[in-house]
Design a protein around this motif. Structure first.
Motif, PDB file in Angstrom:
ATOM      1  N   TYR A 438       0.831  -1.204   0.000  1.00 10.80           N
ATOM      2  CA  TYR A 438       0.000   0.000   0.000  1.00 10.80           C
ATOM      3  C   TYR A 438       0.866   1.254   0.000  1.00 10.80           C
ATOM      4  CZ  TYR A 438      -3.997  -2.941   1.402  1.00 10.80           C
ATOM      5  OH  TYR A 438      -4.984  -3.882   1.464  1.00 10.80           O
ATOM      6  N   ASP A 439       0.446   2.245  -0.759  1.00 10.84           N
ATOM      7  CA  ASP A 439       1.123   3.539  -0.751  1.00 10.84           C
ATOM      8  C   ASP A 439       0.214   4.584  -1.368  1.00 10.84           C
ATOM      9  OD1 ASP A 439       3.163   5.385  -0.315  1.00 10.84           O
ATOM     10  OD2 ASP A 439       4.020   5.067  -2.299  1.00 10.84           O
ATOM     11  N   TRP A 440       0.458   5.831  -1.014  1.00  9.82           N
ATOM     12  CA  TRP A 440      -0.330   6.956  -1.511  1.00  9.82           C
ATOM     13  C   TRP A 440       0.095   7.392  -2.908  1.00  9.82           C
ATOM     14  CZ3 TRP A 440       2.485  11.251  -2.831  1.00  9.82           C
ATOM     15  CH2 TRP A 440       3.795  11.311  -2.317  1.00  9.82           C
ATOM     16  N   LYS A 441       1.353   7.196  -3.238  1.00 13.86           N
ATOM     17  CA  LYS A 441       1.915   7.759  -4.469  1.00 13.86           C
ATOM     18  C   LYS A 441       1.358   7.051  -5.708  1.00 13.86           C
ATOM     19  CE  LYS A 441       4.608  10.413  -6.878  1.00 13.86           C
ATOM     20  NZ  LYS A 441       4.223  11.831  -7.066  1.00 13.86           N
ATOM     21  N   GLY A 442       0.764   7.827  -6.616  1.00 15.55           N
ATOM     22  CA  GLY A 442       0.252   7.292  -7.865  1.00 15.55           C
ATOM     23  C   GLY A 442      -1.116   6.659  -7.771  1.00 15.55           C
ATOM     24  N   TRP A 443      -1.734   6.680  -6.565  1.00 12.67           N
ATOM     25  CA  TRP A 443      -3.036   6.021  -6.375  1.00 12.67           C
ATOM     26  C   TRP A 443      -4.173   6.949  -6.815  1.00 12.67           C
ATOM     27  CZ3 TRP A 443      -7.843   6.231  -4.354  1.00 12.67           C
ATOM     28  CH2 TRP A 443      -8.510   5.024  -4.085  1.00 12.67           C
ATOM     29  N   LYS A 526       2.371   0.622  -7.890  1.00 13.36           N
ATOM     30  CA  LYS A 526       3.078   1.143  -9.068  1.00 13.36           C
ATOM     31  C   LYS A 526       4.576   0.873  -8.900  1.00 13.36           C
ATOM     32  CE  LYS A 526      -0.821   3.148 -10.389  1.00 13.36           C
ATOM     33  NZ  LYS A 526      -1.627   2.869  -9.188  1.00 13.36           N
ATOM     34  N   PRO A 527       5.056  -0.313  -9.269  1.00 17.42           N
ATOM     35  CA  PRO A 527       6.463  -0.657  -9.029  1.00 17.42           C
ATOM     36  C   PRO A 527       7.444   0.210  -9.818  1.00 17.42           C
ATOM     37  CG  PRO A 527       5.378  -2.331 -10.362  1.00 17.42           C
ATOM     38  CD  PRO A 527       4.304  -1.417  -9.880  1.00 17.42           C
ATOM     39  N   ASP A 528       6.967   0.916 -10.847  1.00 16.92           N
ATOM     40  CA  ASP A 528       7.868   1.745 -11.640  1.00 16.92           C
ATOM     41  C   ASP A 528       8.165   3.080 -10.977  1.00 16.92           C
ATOM     42  OD1 ASP A 528       5.086   2.143 -12.122  1.00 16.92           O
ATOM     43  OD2 ASP A 528       5.583   3.528 -13.737  1.00 16.92           O
ATOM     44  N   ILE A 529       7.392   3.468  -9.935  1.00 16.60           N
ATOM     45  CA  ILE A 529       7.671   4.700  -9.199  1.00 16.60           C
ATOM     46  C   ILE A 529       8.721   4.381  -8.138  1.00 16.60           C
ATOM     47  CG2 ILE A 529       6.720   6.538  -7.767  1.00 16.60           C
ATOM     48  CD1 ILE A 529       4.023   6.066  -9.016  1.00 16.60           C
ATOM     49  N   PRO A 530       9.869   5.066  -8.162  1.00 23.57           N
ATOM     50  CA  PRO A 530      10.971   4.705  -7.243  1.00 23.57           C
ATOM     51  C   PRO A 530      10.568   4.775  -5.771  1.00 23.57           C
ATOM     52  CG  PRO A 530      11.714   6.243  -8.940  1.00 23.57           C
ATOM     53  CD  PRO A 530      10.224   6.191  -9.050  1.00 23.57           C
ATOM     54  N   ARG A 531      11.141   3.869  -5.006  1.00 20.55           N
ATOM     55  CA  ARG A 531      11.003   3.868  -3.553  1.00 20.55           C
ATOM     56  C   ARG A 531      12.369   4.129  -2.935  1.00 20.55           C
ATOM     57  NH1 ARG A 531       6.617   0.047  -4.667  1.00 20.55           N
ATOM     58  NH2 ARG A 531       4.906   0.467  -3.193  1.00 20.55           N
ATOM     59  N   VAL A 532      12.378   4.397  -1.621  1.00 21.60           N
ATOM     60  CA  VAL A 532      13.641   4.657  -0.942  1.00 21.60           C
ATOM     61  C   VAL A 532      14.053   3.435  -0.140  1.00 21.60           C
ATOM     62  CG1 VAL A 532      13.209   7.132  -0.818  1.00 21.60           C
ATOM     63  CG2 VAL A 532      12.520   5.655   1.089  1.00 21.60           C
ATOM     64  N   ARG A 542       6.367   5.781   0.073  1.00 18.61           N
ATOM     65  CA  ARG A 542       7.316   6.709  -0.531  1.00 18.61           C
ATOM     66  C   ARG A 542       7.298   8.043   0.188  1.00 18.61           C
ATOM     67  NH1 ARG A 542       4.682   3.724  -4.444  1.00 18.61           N
ATOM     68  NH2 ARG A 542       5.973   2.629  -5.971  1.00 18.61           N
ATOM     69  N   PRO A 543       8.405   8.794   0.128  1.00 23.14           N
ATOM     70  CA  PRO A 543       8.472  10.096   0.807  1.00 23.14           C
ATOM     71  C   PRO A 543       7.649  11.165   0.089  1.00 23.14           C
ATOM     72  CG  PRO A 543      10.495   9.694  -0.403  1.00 23.14           C
ATOM     73  CD  PRO A 543       9.690   8.424  -0.497  1.00 23.14           C
ATOM     74  N   ILE A 544       7.153  12.107   0.878  1.00 25.96           N
ATOM     75  CA  ILE A 544       6.507  13.293   0.309  1.00 25.96           C
ATOM     76  C   ILE A 544       7.566  14.259  -0.191  1.00 25.96           C
ATOM     77  CG2 ILE A 544       4.985  15.246   0.797  1.00 25.96           C
ATOM     78  CD1 ILE A 544       3.879  13.513   3.155  1.00 25.96           C
ATOM     79  N   ARG A 563      -4.796  14.032  -0.368  1.00 23.77           N
ATOM     80  CA  ARG A 563      -6.001  13.548  -1.057  1.00 23.77           C
ATOM     81  C   ARG A 563      -6.198  12.061  -0.795  1.00 23.77           C
ATOM     82  NH1 ARG A 563      -6.090  14.924  -7.263  1.00 23.77           N
ATOM     83  NH2 ARG A 563      -4.171  13.693  -7.096  1.00 23.77           N
ATOM     84  N   TYR A 564      -5.128  11.293  -0.869  1.00 25.53           N
ATOM     85  CA  TYR A 564      -5.233   9.847  -0.629  1.00 25.53           C
ATOM     86  C   TYR A 564      -5.651   9.554   0.808  1.00 25.53           C
ATOM     87  CZ  TYR A 564      -3.823   4.989   0.083  1.00 25.53           C
ATOM     88  OH  TYR A 564      -3.813   3.653   0.417  1.00 25.53           O
ATOM     89  N   VAL A 565      -4.984  10.182   1.761  1.00 20.63           N
ATOM     90  CA  VAL A 565      -5.265   9.905   3.171  1.00 20.63           C
ATOM     91  C   VAL A 565      -6.695  10.301   3.525  1.00 20.63           C
ATOM     92  CG1 VAL A 565      -4.648  10.532   5.536  1.00 20.63           C
ATOM     93  CG2 VAL A 565      -2.851  10.049   3.866  1.00 20.63           C
TER      94      VAL A 565
END
Length: 671
Positions: A438-443, A526-532, A542-544, A563-565
């Motif tokens: 789960y992650d907010w980025k790209g959702w 979205k595995p193509d969006i980089p993670r840290v 992922r970081p804001i 928006r996601y949260v």
């Protein structure tokens, strides 16, 4: 059950009934209101009749006791501690971004011939809006540091003080709050929510208690029809009163799959775009020895603009197949031409869907996932206006999550773990697997796949509301958001640092398939969006931002994060939570698991949940939907930003055209 156990069971039920009746009485409600008012303190105004160089001062540094990171922007009051009396106010201050503070005070304020006994009070504040829509803070004491007695020094250094403030639970796989028995909860329910809880439970607790006591004395009583009749009729029962048999129709079956408590994300056939399917595959998990665990797939065809169920495939485990990847029976496929077997296969699917909804879509996706954002928000947001966006939605969550741990997933009494087919260890396994993706980025919400896909339409409309709201808010508060960006940086750092490790995982509602693929990827990882990577672990969240000074990408990230949260805390949880009684309130329609082979008449009590499971199920789903407090438009606690309320209200007719009442969107997860 031996006699002493029976007596304890009966006494326990009587205590629960008595406790809720006392709490729901006029005296109990008055006591709750009094306790809430007692916790609120008035922030003192600091005035001195002397220049600063003639005053004494106290300085120091505050850090979180779990990380030694600075506790920034926290309001402080300095008092003279007097035994048996309220004490004397000396001065006020606030920590800077290094956690450091200096408070000036006049020693004479401690009283005639009394040297001050220093006491430093940390104040938590909550914000509401007055009639002019201006933010107003109320305060309560969050923590007290007892300093030295009889201080004579003109300048006293308290040094570095470690503060147990919104601590992360150590050694937890997930970001969870550490609850101290000494300090209690840092985030009490509002009085209105507390009283609403009493009201909701007072009529339902005696029903369950009567059933449990009856069953303790007479193991074959009460009957399932008697249990059902004691509780309020749910949606499926009301539908059948109006149109007999409708709730078991194929039309309603498909509607619940795409628009129900568990709005399933379907897969599309790669060769024929009009063919779809959805599935629940449990091969990776250990089952218990009381319930059936069936893999089930439903296949559909899009005919014109109508989705039609064409077949259901059920694959069961053998009676002694408990372990993961156990030998399975041969799959059996049913079609609408199979009469009773088709109806029974639909019931098996409904049961799988309801179990997954309660465990994954409700507990994991809403409650458990949102705790990581809640803790980080309360630890870090005090001056940044983004706090006004998040606070009304994250409040109360850690309290209800602590309760959910008990009533939903406790190994011994949890609804999911005792009424469902999986072992407690398997439930934990699914929690870990789900959160790890789960992650907010790209959702963003899925797109509608047909005209009757109202859930997707409503979700996208609400997403549009949040987009407009946040654009307005960020435009109005952009300067202050940028000015206090360090709070956002620390919010982001806390979230990522305490995120679980990322683990690519196929949802348990699916399986690798060469012929089908997801019709929509909006809500998927979205595995193509980089993670840290931190300490060798790739983090799921992922970081804001990675900067103390934001660029335009950082600002857009923050909008996307908010928006996601807010979407999950408000709309998603409202949709899932408030449908529990609709889809789990009629024993013969659905339950968390079936027994003894699963196939058979709805009226066969050997297939349905047992007596205690039955009353516990209907009791719980009714309680969790009966608490009617905390809605965006009602704004009972006066803390919802006007920009959200007015934007949402402007879309009322558009939602109504989809047969959805925006007044039903809860502002927060408090049930």
């Amino acid at each position: 059950m031996i006699m002493s156990d029976k007596i304890n069971q009966i006494v326990g039920e009587f205590k629960q009934v008595l406790g809720i009746k006392v709490a729901d009485s006029a005296l109990g409600k008055k006591k709750a209101e009094k306790a809430a008012k007692k916790s609120i303190v008035q922030l003192k105004e600091q005035k001195f009749n002397k220049p600063l160089d003639q005053l004494s001062k106290v300085k120091g540094k505050l850090v979180f006791s779990d990380s030694n990171k600075p506790l920034h922007n926290i309001q402080l009051e300095l008092w003279d501690r007097d035994i048996g009396t309220p004490g004397d106010y000396l001065g006020t201050g606030i920590t800077d971004y290094n956690g450091q503070f200096t408070i000036y005070y006049d020693p004479a304020s401690a009283g005639f011939l009394d040297l001050p006994d220093l006491e430093l009070r940390l104040l938590d504040n909550r914000i509401h809006f007055d009639k002019e829509n201006q933010p107003v803070s109320t305060y309560r004491i969050a923590y007290i540091i007892k300093g030295p007695d009889n201080v004579k020094q003109k300048e006293y250094d308290l040094g570095t003080c470690t503060i147990p403030y919104w601590l992360y639970k150590p050694d937890s796989h997930f970001a969870r709050l550490f609850f101290s028995e000494l300090e209690g909860t840092p985030d009490d329910y509002s009085v209105g929510r507390t009283l609403a809880g009493y009201d909701a439970a007072s009529g339902l607790v005696p029903i369950k208690a009567k059933h449990v006591i009856t069953n303790t004395l007479h193991p074959d009583q009460p009957s399932l029809p008697e249990i059902q009749a004691a509780y309020p009729p749910n949606l499926t029962m009301k539908l059948d009163q109006k149109t007999p048999g409708y709730s078991r129709s194929d039309e309603y079956f498909v509607d619940r799959i795409i628009n129900g408590m568990n709005p399933c994300l379907l897969k599309r056939n790669k060769s024929n775009p009009n063919l779809f399917k959805t599935a629940f595959i449990w091969n990776d998990y250990e089952k218990d020895d009381d319930h059936d665990l069936n893999n089930v797939e439903v296949f559909f065809e899009l005919k014109g603009d109508k989705l039609v169920a064409t077949s259901i495939t059920v694959q069961s485990r053998y009676s002694d197949s408990y372990a993961p990847h156990s030998l399975l029976k041969a799959p059996v496929t049913f079609t609408p031409k199979d009469g009773d077997k088709w109806s029974q296969a639909k019931r098996i699917f409904r049961t799988n869907s309801f179990f997954a909804a309660e465990m994954i879509e409700h507990y994991i996706k809403a409650h458990l996932q949102m705790e990581q954002y809640t803790i980080a928000a309360f630890r870090n947001l005090r001056k940044n206006p983004v706090r006004l966006i998040l606070s009304p939605h994250v409040k109360s969550l850690v309290n209800i999550n602590q309760r959910a741990d008990e009533v939903l997933v406790s190994p011994t009494i949890g609804l999911v773990t005792t009424n469902g087919p999986l072992t407690p260890a398997s439930v934990v396994q699914i929690c870990k697997e789900s959160i790890a993706t789960y992650d907010w980025k790209g959702w963003k919400p899925r797109q509608p796949l047909c005209e009757s896909h109202t859930f997707a339409k409503i979700a996208n409309l609400y997403w549009q509301v949040l987009t407009e709201y946040l654009d307005i808010f960020f435009e109005d508060y952009k300067d202050e958001i940028v000015k206090e960006w360090v709070e956002i940086r620390r919010l982001s750092d806390d979230i990522v640092e305490h995120s679980v490790a990322y683990e690519p995982h196929i949802p348990c509602g699916s399986a690798p398939d060469s012929d089908y693929d997801w019709y929509d990827y909006n809500e998927l990882d979205k595995p193509d969006i980089p993670r840290v990577t931190i300490n060798g672990k790739v983090k799921a969240t992922r970081p804001i931002t990675n900067s103390d000074q934001p660029n335009e990408t950082d600002i857009q990230n923050l909008k996307e994060f908010c928006r996601y949260v807010v979407f999950v805390l408000t709309f998603w949880h409202s949709w899932v939570n408030d449908a529990q009684a609709n889809e789990g309130g009629e024993l013969y329609y659905s339950s968390l698991a079936l027994r003894n082979g699963s196939f058979g008449s709805e009226n066969d009590p050997n297939i349905a949940p047992n007596i205690l499971e039955s009353t516990n199920l209907i009791y719980m789903v009714n309680v969790l939907t009966a608490i009617k407090y905390g809605y965006i438009l009602k704004n009972e606690d006066d803390d919802i930003p006007e920009e959200l309320r007015t934007t949402l209200a402007s879309y009322k007719d558009k939602f109504a055209s989809l047969n959805y009442d925006i007044g039903n969107i809860r502002a927060l997860i408090n049930v």
